[in-house]
Enzyme design. Structure first.
Site, short mmCIF file in Angstrom:
data_model
loop_
_atom_site.label_atom_id
_atom_site.label_comp_id
_atom_site.label_asym_id
_atom_site.label_seq_id
_atom_site.Cartn_x
_atom_site.Cartn_y
_atom_site.Cartn_z
N ASP A 184 0.89 -1.34 0.01
CA ASP A 184 0.09 0.11 0.06
C ASP A 184 1.00 1.06 -0.02
O ASP A 184 1.72 1.29 0.72
CB ASP A 184 -0.91 -0.22 1.28
CG ASP A 184 -1.93 1.07 1.43
OD1 ASP A 184 -2.73 1.12 0.60
OD2 ASP A 184 -1.69 2.06 2.20
N GLU A 247 1.49 -0.63 -5.09
CA GLU A 247 0.55 0.65 -5.02
C GLU A 247 1.38 1.93 -4.94
O GLU A 247 1.60 2.15 -4.09
CB GLU A 247 -0.79 0.66 -4.03
CG GLU A 247 -1.60 1.67 -4.66
CD GLU A 247 -2.35 2.60 -3.53
OE1 GLU A 247 -3.48 2.99 -3.51
OE2 GLU A 247 -1.83 2.39 -2.37
C1 NOJ Z 1 -4.59 3.10 -0.63
C2 NOJ Z 1 -5.80 2.26 -0.12
O1 NOJ Z 1 -6.16 1.40 -1.36
C3 NOJ Z 1 -6.69 2.96 0.29
O2 NOJ Z 1 -7.87 2.32 0.51
C4 NOJ Z 1 -6.20 3.59 1.54
O3 NOJ Z 1 -7.10 4.44 2.08
C5 NOJ Z 1 -4.94 4.23 1.33
N1 NOJ Z 1 -4.05 3.80 0.48
C6 NOJ Z 1 -4.16 4.45 2.71
O4 NOJ Z 1 -3.70 3.33 3.26
#
Ligand code: NOJ
Length: 478
Positions: A184, A247
């Site tokens: 993430d 991500e």
């Molecule tokens: C990306 C995640 O997909 C999202 O759902 C989240 O709120 C943020 N990162 C923070 O962790």
């Protein structure tokens, strides 16, 4: 590697299948639906965060990296899901959240040195969900950095002890049989050591950003040149056989340093292009030239595929997604054509993402078979036919998605973008042509010999004309 050309199915656990009637999806529920995922032809499942969490950001505020939230079940339930998935030929990815923890994680008090602190807000950085990125700790009166909600305190990856502690957490899951991780918020992982102010932006942001944050150029708050040190610590902890998907909220052109360590990084350019064929074609072109592109057209954070691409284009967009060389990510419900919905009842997500996270629709029973209780997000406003209904309809989106994954396995692992004009996107592989048309008029296509799969009935009857909002995959005789 197994993920080259794979389809990875994203399970948003809270909304997938409830097994105990509390209205929240859980691990035993997900286990009971693994056949659905295997039956689509997917290669792996990515589970949204399973860890204990106070749920200010529904699992992305982790309070323990090595356990399962009781609302989802137990560690034994996760073990059972991994075993069953492997029996079905599905790999399992966890969603790992290295950038921050919940302020309720015991580390926040026991290891304050794992976090980023200042006596007062140290700079002008903004949180992604609005406001200053500095939160006041009511116990010490000091300020901690939070890139997202104030309940999510940022970790300091410059600290070797923190890196070691996170390595232990990752190894815990590898030893339990996990095949990979979706990591993430990596563009926020490493902070500027001097915490310098971000300068004013000189133009619009490359990807959609909170307007108050978009006035800054994120020179120091994101995308640190030191990020590879943190990524390498993650890689060293898990070894080379574990799939690492990043991500990274940056345009494809800036993903190079991340891909030196990670296997796959999502293309947010493609996701945000929506139904704009020229933008999507540009994103595809740059993704095709970047080895390790993860194709994703929707997820739990942004509008769903039919809302983003336009309802008319949804079938063609799904066909395109599943025909792109590389690794494709399919968000649960996209195989049904679920669009954004407006749940009745009080909002759950403070950032307004409830409408993208509606529960799956399995059958015609109350709450579409998602729960016997009261669903955490109301299912009543969701008009899309259920899995059971679509199974009975050979023209359904479900049938199209399943067929597209089948055809994908026969497509080569390389293709070139040969045309993007008037709403049409055309890709040419070794012995295939993929043509889609998001425009309102017919578009011409280079010749293929046999239609393998059409987005809509009749598309591809004439293999030189791609109908408006249609498309196909065609084979070429050698
Ligand atoms: C990306 C995640 O997909 C999202 O759902 C989240 O709120 C943020 N990162 C923070 O962790």
């Amino acid at each position: 590697m197994w993920w080259d050309n794979a389809v990875i199915y994203q399970v948003y656990l809270r909304s997938f299948q409830d097994s105990d009637g509390d209205g929240v999806g859980d691990l035993p529920g997900a286990l009971s639906r693994l056949e659905h995922i295997a039956g689509l032809g997917a290669d792996a499942v990515w589970l949204s965060p399973v860890y204990p969490s106070p749920n200010h950001d529904f699992g992305y505020d982790v309070s323990d990296f090595t356990d399962v939230d009781p609302s989802f079940g137990t560690l034994a339930d996760l073990d059972a899901l991994i075993v069953r998935a492997h029996e079905l030929g599905l790999r399992v990815l966890l969603d790992f959240v290295p950038c921050h923890t919940s302020t309720e994680h015991r580390w926040f008090r026991e290891h304050p040195e794992y976090y980023v602190w200042a006596d007062e807000p140290a700079n002008n950085w903004r949180a992604a969900f609005g406001g200053s990125a500095w939160g006041e700790d009511s116990v010490t009166g000091r300020y901690y950095l939070h890139s997202f909600f104030p309940e999510q305190a940022d970790l300091d990856w410059h600290n070797p002890e923190l890196r070691a502690a996170m390595g232990d957490a990752l190894r815990f899951w590898v030893q339990r049989g996990i095949d990979g991780f979706r990591l993430d918020a990596l563009d926020r992982l490493m902070k500027d050591r001097e915490l310098r102010d971000d300068p004013p932006a000189s133009g619009p942001p490359a990807l959609p950003t909170d307007p108050a944050d978009a006035v800054l150029e994120h020179r120091y708050s994101r995308n640190s040149p030191d990020v590879s040190r943190a990524l390498q610590a993650i890689r060293d902890a898990v070894g080379d056989d574990i799939l690492l998907v990043g991500e990274v909220y940056l345009p494809t052109g800036e993903l190079g340093p991340y891909l030196e360590v990670l296997d796959i990084v999502f293309s947010f350019d493609a996701l945000h292009a929506g139904g704009d064929a020229a933008e999507l074609a540009a994103a595809i072109d740059s993704g095709l030239r970047t080895s390790g592109t993860g194709w994703v057209l929707s997820n739990h954070d942004f509008s769903r595929l039919p809302t983003r691409s336009g309802a008319d284009n949804a079938r063609a967009a799904s066909l395109l997604l599943l025909s792109l060389p590389g690794t494709a990510f399919l968000f649960q419900g996209d195989e049904l054509g679920m669009a954004d919905a407006t749940p009745s009842g009080p909002p759950q997500d403070r950032h307004g993402r409830d409408g993208f996270r509606m529960p799956m629709r399995w059958d015609e029973s109350p709450h579409a078979g998602f729960t016997t209780g009261t669903p955490w997000l109301d299912t009543a406003n969701e008009p899309v036919p259920s899995v059971a209904e679509q199974e009975r309809d050979p023209q359904s989106t479900l049938a199209l998605v399943r067929a597209a994954i089948g055809v994908r396995q026969r497509l080569g692992s390389e293709a070139d973008l040969i045309e993007a004009r008037d709403g049409a996107i055309i890709l040419e592989g070794e012995d295939s042509v993929v043509a889609v048309n998001f425009g309102d008029g017919a578009a011409s296509a280079p010749p293929g010999d046999h239609v393998e799969l059409a987005a809509n009935p009749g598309d591809g009857d004439d293999l030189t004309v791609v109908p408006a909002h249609g498309g196909w995959v065609a084979r070429r005789d050698r």
